[in-house]
Design a protein around this motif. Structure first.
Motif, PDB file in Angstrom:
ATOM      1  N   ARG A 243      31.305  83.042  41.627  1.00 18.20           N
ATOM      2  CA  ARG A 243      30.183  82.171  41.266  1.00 18.20           C
ATOM      3  C   ARG A 243      28.898  82.983  41.314  1.00 18.20           C
TER       4      ARG A 243
ATOM      5  N   ARG B 197      29.637  64.561  43.596  1.00 17.44           N
ATOM      6  CA  ARG B 197      29.937  65.921  44.046  1.00 17.44           C
ATOM      7  C   ARG B 197      29.889  66.832  42.837  1.00 17.44           C
ATOM      8  N   TYR B 198      29.205  67.949  42.966  1.00 20.62           N
ATOM      9  CA  TYR B 198      29.170  68.904  41.871  1.00 20.62           C
ATOM     10  C   TYR B 198      30.538  69.571  41.760  1.00 20.62           C
ATOM     11  N   ASN B 199      31.102  69.530  40.557  1.00 24.52           N
ATOM     12  CA  ASN B 199      32.385  70.155  40.270  1.00 24.52           C
ATOM     13  C   ASN B 199      32.099  71.494  39.593  1.00 24.52           C
TER      14      ASN B 199
ATOM     15  N   LYS C  36      38.932  75.883  54.653  1.00 26.93           N
ATOM     16  CA  LYS C  36      39.078  76.915  53.624  1.00 26.93           C
ATOM     17  C   LYS C  36      38.782  78.299  54.198  1.00 26.93           C
TER      18      LYS C  36
ATOM     19  N   THR D  51      31.558  77.882  38.626  1.00 29.03           N
ATOM     20  CA  THR D  51      32.636  78.860  38.699  1.00 29.03           C
ATOM     21  C   THR D  51      32.623  79.699  37.437  1.00 29.03           C
TER      22      THR D  51
ATOM     23  N   VAL E 169      26.760  67.647  47.318  1.00 31.50           N
ATOM     24  CA  VAL E 169      26.809  66.209  47.040  1.00 31.50           C
ATOM     25  C   VAL E 169      25.374  65.786  46.757  1.00 31.50           C
TER      26      VAL E 169
ATOM     27  N   HIS F  64      33.985  80.020  48.905  1.00 34.47           N
ATOM     28  CA  HIS F  64      33.043  78.942  48.563  1.00 34.47           C
ATOM     29  C   HIS F  64      33.418  77.610  49.229  1.00 34.47           C
TER      30      HIS F  64
ATOM     31  N   GLU G 120      33.704  72.653  54.056  1.00 35.82           N
ATOM     32  CA  GLU G 120      35.135  72.428  54.248  1.00 35.82           C
ATOM     33  C   GLU G 120      35.650  73.616  55.073  1.00 35.82           C
TER      34      GLU G 120
ATOM     35  N   HIS H  93      30.364  72.425  49.505  1.00 35.38           N
ATOM     36  CA  HIS H  93      30.275  71.510  48.365  1.00 35.38           C
ATOM     37  C   HIS H  93      28.861  70.943  48.301  1.00 35.38           C
TER      38      HIS H  93
ATOM     39  N   LEU I  88      35.553  67.667  56.992  1.00 32.18           N
ATOM     40  CA  LEU I  88      34.274  68.039  56.379  1.00 32.18           C
ATOM     41  C   LEU I  88      33.181  68.057  57.444  1.00 32.18           C
TER      42      LEU I  88
END
Length: 183
Positions: free
Chosen positions: A47, A72-74, A117, A32, A61, A56, A114, A59, A171
């Motif tokens: 991003r 999970r990538y934060n 969203k 981000t 993983v 976005h 997801e 996610h 998901l």
């Protein structure tokens, strides 16, 4: 840049990825850069890789080096958030992916959507979710090539195993790849 584009191709052999290169790959594709409030109930984000409505919903993983841990990538903190140590949920997916392309010392990357969203802003969001997944997958392929890493999309979604990550069924798996260093 032109050399990277001309030489990029899917690889089928993989060694473990040094942590610094994994970090560089994620930094240049998924971190981000800026976030802003939105009326959607979550922040919109800028991003390196574009997304419909700056939402976005995909996610990442990632299977870690010990092969039993997943994270999970934060993108907000540019960190990996460990998932539960129990890998039994992912073992059937690992077995399935091994039948497509053996990962050797590489790491599986799961693309986890997801959908809620994107549905918060758009009617019929399915197409946008698949496009977002494809754009992210393509960005990872190009940056991996620029970093000298091997990368291969497997052509499987990761469902039904990815869908089980959420008790609420919110998901969806939208892709699996293998990332590795050159052996």
């Amino acid at each position: 840049m032109a050399t990277t584009l001309d030489t990029r191709h899917s690889h089928r052999t993989f060694a473990p990825v040094p942590e610094a290169l994994l970090g560089a790959l994620l930094w240049h594709t998924a971190r981000t850069k800026e976030a802003a409030r939105s009326p959607l109930g979550f922040q919109i984000e800028h991003r390196p890789t574009p997304s419909a409505g700056a939402i976005h919903p995909i996610h990442l993983v990632i299977q870690l080096t010990d092969e039993e841990s997943w994270a999970r990538y934060n993108p907000q903190n540019h960190s990996l958030d460990l998932l539960a140590k129990d890998d039994s949920l992912f073992q059937p997916l690992v077995d399935c992916s091994e039948q497509v392309v053996p990962r050797g010392g590489g790491h599986l990357i799961l693309f986890v959507a997801e959908p809620g969203k994107t549905a918060a802003k758009y009617e019929n969001p399915e197409s946008l979710i698949w496009r977002d997944a494809g754009v992210l997958q393509g960005s990872l392929a190009l940056v991996a090539a620029a970093l000298g890493l091997n990368y291969c999309l497997l052509g499987i979604t990761g469902n039904p195993w990815v869908a089980q990550l959420s008790d609420q069924g919110k998901l969806q798996g939208v892709g699996v790849a293998i990332l590795g260093a050159k052996p």
